[in-house]
Enzyme design. Structure first.
Site, PDB file in Angstrom:
ATOM      1  N   ASP A 154       0.827  -1.267  -0.082  1.00 30.96           N
ATOM      2  CA  ASP A 154      -0.212   0.094  -0.282  1.00 30.96           C
ATOM      3  C   ASP A 154       0.808   1.262   0.079  1.00 30.96           C
ATOM      4  OD1 ASP A 154      -1.192  -2.345   0.644  1.00 30.96           O
ATOM      5  OD2 ASP A 154      -2.143  -0.969   2.408  1.00 30.96           O
ATOM      6  N   GLU A 324     -10.359  -2.454   4.228  1.00 26.50           N
ATOM      7  CA  GLU A 324      -9.359  -1.974   4.307  1.00 26.50           C
ATOM      8  C   GLU A 324      -9.163  -0.924   3.962  1.00 26.50           C
ATOM      9  OE1 GLU A 324      -6.232  -5.743   4.619  1.00 26.50           O
ATOM     10  OE2 GLU A 324      -6.351  -5.067   2.915  1.00 26.50           O
TER      11      GLU A 324
HETATM   12  C1  FRU Z   1      -3.721  -3.138   2.285  1.00 29.98           C
HETATM   13  C2  FRU Z   1      -3.184  -3.646   3.550  1.00 29.98           C
HETATM   14  C3  FRU Z   1      -3.336  -2.748   5.293  1.00 29.98           C
HETATM   15  C4  FRU Z   1      -2.346  -3.542   5.724  1.00 29.98           C
HETATM   16  C5  FRU Z   1      -0.931  -3.419   5.351  1.00 29.98           C
HETATM   17  C6  FRU Z   1      -0.321  -4.087   5.712  1.00 29.98           C
HETATM   18  O1  FRU Z   1      -3.323  -4.324   1.771  1.00 29.98           O
HETATM   19  O2  FRU Z   1      -3.455  -5.592   4.266  1.00 29.98           O
HETATM   20  O3  FRU Z   1      -5.147  -3.340   5.625  1.00 29.98           O
HETATM   21  O4  FRU Z   1      -2.582  -1.592   7.002  1.00 29.98           O
HETATM   22  O5  FRU Z   1      -1.739  -4.234   4.076  1.00 29.98           O
HETATM   23  O6  FRU Z   1       0.896  -4.380   5.432  1.00 29.98           O
END
Ligand code: FRU
Length: 613
Positions: A154, A324
Site C-alpha cells: 500500500d 481496508e
Molecule cells: C492492505 C493491507 C492493510 C494493512 C497493510 C499491511 O493491503 O492489508 O490493511 O495495513 O496491507 O501491509
C-alpha cells in the site's frame, strides 16, 4: 535515484574444523552454530552493511540484532538454504562502537547440526560499505514508482508540502515478499520523477508499521509545532492498535509518540486516514473495522484524543472480504456547483475479478458519519474505482495544492503479488490520478480518475500520428516504439457507431498479446491478458476484466499507458479505468485496430514514446 555500488568483502573463508564451534563466514563475520535451529553471528570486521543472503522459497529466519547484549531489532529474513537469490543490506552503522551479535533462529526441520551448517547463508554473509541498487529487472517500470529493492504494498501517509509530493509505502527492506512492514519513503516535485529516501517509520515494541495517513498540522493542534507533519498508522502485533508519529523536518524523519497507542479497540481495526473538517473545526479519522466489513469514524481536536462518532458499511456494498484502507473526501460534481463526498473502501478479496479491489460510495458526510447515495430502487450500489485486477489500497494525498484530489494505488493484487516474476523488488504503484465526479446516464454519481496532467511531460515526439482512417475486418496495424523497453502512451479516438465491436490488439513478435475489446452494444470495454506473456505463476493471473464505458454514442477515446509490465487504460476522460499487469517475454511491438460487424473509424491515433527520465 541514488545508486550505490557493492564492494564485496574479500575472501569467503569457511573454516571447517569441527573442533571449534566458531567458524569464519567472510572476513569479519564469525558464525557459531548452537544447535539445529540456532546460530550466533558476531560482527568483528568493519563495513557499513551486513549483506544477508536471501532465498525466496525458504522459510523466514528470525534475526535479532544485539548491541552490547541488548536486543535492538528483530527482523524476519528468508536466509538462503541452498542458493542465494539476492542480498539485502542490514545497516550496521547505528551499532558501530558496540559489540554486535546476531541471534538467528531458523525454522527448518534438521536431523543434525551438520545439515544446518551447510546452509548457503552462512558462507555468504558479507560485510560491505555500499549496496548496489542498479536495476536488474527487465520488468521494472520506467515511469511508475517502485522501491529500489524489496517488497512494496500500500501507498501510505501521502501529503504535499513546500512543493513536494511525499509518498510513503508498505515496505519490506529485508526481502521481496511481504514481511517486516516499515514505511518506505519517496518524494517528487512533479509526480513523475521520484527520489528515494531512507525509511521513515520503523517497527517498535508495539509492532510493525502498517498503513496510515499524514497531515500537515499548520494550526499546531497537536502541539508538535506549526509546521509539523503528523502521521497516524497501525501498529501491528498480536493485535492492531493506532499509533502517532510526527516530523519537524517535512516528513524526512519521524519521532514516534511516547503515548502510543493513541487508539485501541477490542477488535481488528487498521489503516487510519484523517482530514481536517473545516465545517466543524476538528479532525476526522476513518478507520477500517476490517473483519466487521465497515468503516468507523472518529473526531479529535488534537490528533491524539479520538472519539467514536459513527460507522458505515455493515451489510452494504461488496462484503466478501476484509475492508481496508479507507479514504473520505469531498469533490465537485462535473458541470455543476454541487459537492458530494466519496468514501473509498478497499476490499480484499471480493473484487469484481477476484482478489483485491477498490470499492467506493458517493454520498454525504454530516461530520459524524457517512450517508450513501441510493439508486432508484433505494439500494446503495457497489461502485468500483478501477475495473482491472491490479489496483488496490488506493488513497489520496492530503494538503494537495489548488484543491486537487490526487490518488495513487498499489498496482498488484493480493492473489499473486508475491509470485510475480521479479525479484530485486516486487510491485509498483499506479500512475497518480486526479479524481472527479460525474453523473452517468443512470442518474448515479461516479468517480472518474485521469492521469495527472504532469504526466504529459513524459511524452516524446509522437512516433505515429494519424487521423480519420477506416478500420474494417482486416484491421489497421501500427508500430509501437521500442526505446525505453517499449514504454509509451497511446491516444486513440474511435467512432464505432457502425460496428458491433472493435478490437485493439497490443502484441509482440513472440505472439503474445493483450486484446482490448470495445462492445458498442453492451457499452463495455474488456481487457484480455490471457495470452499477454508469462501468466503461469498464478492461476488467478490469466483473466479478462471488463468495465462499463458510460458512453451512449458509440464513441470512445482511450489513453493507454504501457510501461514494461503494466497497461493502464483510461476511457472517455477517466470515466472508464482499467489497470492490469502484464509480463510479455519481449516488449509489445505493434497495435492493431480491427472492427467487427461493420467498419469503425479511427478519428485520431497518436503514439508517444516515453522520454528517458
Ligand atoms: C492492505 C493491507 C492493510 C494493512 C497493510 C499491511 O493491503 O492489508 O490493511 O495495513 O496491507 O501491509
Amino acid at each position: 535515484m541514488n545508486r550505490i555500488r557493492i564492494v564485496i568483502a574479500s575472501s569467503l573463508m569457511l573454516a571447517t574444523s569441527l573442533l571449534t564451534a566458531t567458524v569464519s563466514a567472510a572476513d569479519g563475520v564469525e558464525v557459531s552454530h548452537l544447535g539445529v535451529n540456532n546460530t550466533l553471528v558476531r560482527i568483528t570486521g568493519a563495513g557499513k552493511y551486513l549483506l544477508l543472503p536471501v532465498q525466496e522459497s525458504n522459510d523466514d529466519a528470525k534475526v535479532s540484532i544485539l548491541a552490547d547484549g541488548k536486543i535492538e531489532k528483530t527482523i524476519n529474513v528468508r536466509l538462503a538454504k541452498n542458493k542465494v537469490d539476492y542480498f539485502v543490506p542490514f545497516d550496521l552503522a547505528p551499532y558501530r562502537g558496540h559489540d554486535i551479535l546476531l541471534n538467528i533462529v531458523t525454522t527448518q526441520n534438521r536431523s543434525n547440526i551438520r545439515e544446518a551448517k551447510d546452509d548457503a547463508c552462512w558462507k555468504n554473509l558479507t560485510l560491505a560499505d555500499t549496496f548496489d541498487t542498479t536495476n536488474r529487472e527487465k520488468y521494472r517500470p520506467v515511469y511508475h514508482h517502485t522501491p529500489l529493492y524489496g517488497w512494496m504494498n500500500d501507498p501510505n501517509g501521502m501529503f504535499y508540502k513546500d512543493g513536494r509530493w511525499h509518498l510513503y509505502y508498505q515496505w519490506n527492506p529485508y526481502g521481496s515478499k511481504w514481511q517486516n512492514m516499515t514505511w518506505g519513503h519517496s518524494s517528487s516535485a512533479d509526480l513523475v520523477r521520484w527520489e528515494h529516501h531512507p525509511a521513515a517509520i520503523e517497527a517498535n515494541g508495539l509492532g510493525t508499521v502498517f498503513s496510515g495517513s499524514s497531515v500537515v498540522d499548520s494550526a499546531n493542534t497537536a502541539g508538535f509545532g506549526s509546521d509539523a507533519v503528523v502521521a497516524l498508522y497501525t501498529s501491528a502485533d498480536v493485535s492492531q492498535t493506532q499509533s502517532l508519529a510526527h516530523s519537524s523536518d517535512g516528513g524526512m524523519t519521524f519521532e514516534i509518540y511516547p503515548g502510543n497507542p493513541i487508539l485501541t479497540l477490542e477488535s481488528e481495526a487498521r489503516d487510519p486516514n484523517m482530514f481536517w473538517d473545516a465545517d466543524n473545526g476538528r479532525w476526522v479519522l476513518s478507520l477500517a473495522h476490517a473483519l466487521d466489513h465497515e468503516m468507523l469514524f472518529f473526531t479529535s481536536p488534537d490528533l491524539k484524543e479520538w472519539t467514536l462518532q459513527g460507522s458505515f458499511g455493515k451489510g452494504i456494498g461488496a462484503q466478501d472480504g476484509v475492508w481496508e484502507c479507507p479514504d473520505l473526501f469531498r469533490l465537485k460534481v462535473d458541470g455543476s456547483g454541487e459537492e458530494k463526498w466519496v468514501l473509498v473502501c478497499n476490499i480484499n478479496p471480493g473484487g469484481p475479478f477476484g482478489g483485491s479491489a477498490t470499492q467506493y460510495f458517493t454520498g454525504d458526510f454530516d461530520g459524524k458519519t457517512f450517508i450513501a447515495d441510493t439508486d432508484a430502487e433505494g439500494v446503495i450500489p457497489t461502485k468500483w474505482m478501477d475495473y482491472g485486477k491490479d489496483h488496490y489500497a488506493t488513497v489520496s494525498w492530503s494538503d494537495a495544492p489548488y484543491n486537487r484530489r490526487v490518488l495513487i494505488g498499489w498496482m498488484s493484487n493480493w492473489q499473486y503479488a508475491g509470485e510475480v516474476p521479479t525479484m530485486q523488488y516486487r510491485s509498483a504503484n499506479t500512475l497518480p490520478r486526479e479524481a472527479g465526479l460525474f453523473r452517468a446516464p443512470d442518474g448515479q454519481l461516479y468517480l472518474s480518475s485521469e492521469p495527472v496532467a504532469e504526466l504529459a511531460a513524459l511524452r516524446d515526439k509522437p512516433s505515429v500520428s494519424v487521423r480519420n482512417k477506416t478500420a474494417g475486418g482486416n484491421g489497421r496495424i501500427f508500430p509501437l516504439p521500442q526505446s525505453n523497453g517499449g514504454a509509451c502512451e497511446i491516444i486513440l479516438g474511435l467512432d464505432s457507431r457502425k460496428a458491433d465491436s472493435v478490437n485493439v490488439r497490443i502484441s509482440n513478435k513472440a505472439g503474445e498479446s493483450v486484446i482490448l475489446r470495445y462492445d458498442t452494444k453492451a457499452h463495455t470495454l474488456s481487457f484480455d491478458r490471457r495470452s499477454s506473456g508469462i501468466t503461469d505463476f498464478s492461476q488467478d493471473f490469466p483473466t479478462v476484466t471488463s468495465a462499463p464505458t458510460f458512453e451512449t454514442d458509440g464513441k470512445l477515446s482511450l489513453r493507454i499507458f504501457i510501461d514494461r509490465s503494466s497497461i493502464e487504460v483510461f476511457g472517455n476522460g477517466g470515466k472508464t479505468v482499467m489497470t492490469n499487469l502484464v509480463f510479455p517475454t519481449e516488449p509489445y511491438s505493434s497495435v492493431s485496430v480491427t472492427a467487427n460487424g461493420g467498419n469503425a473509424r479511427i478519428e485520431n491515433l497518436k503514439i508517444y514514446p516515453i522520454k528517458e527520465l
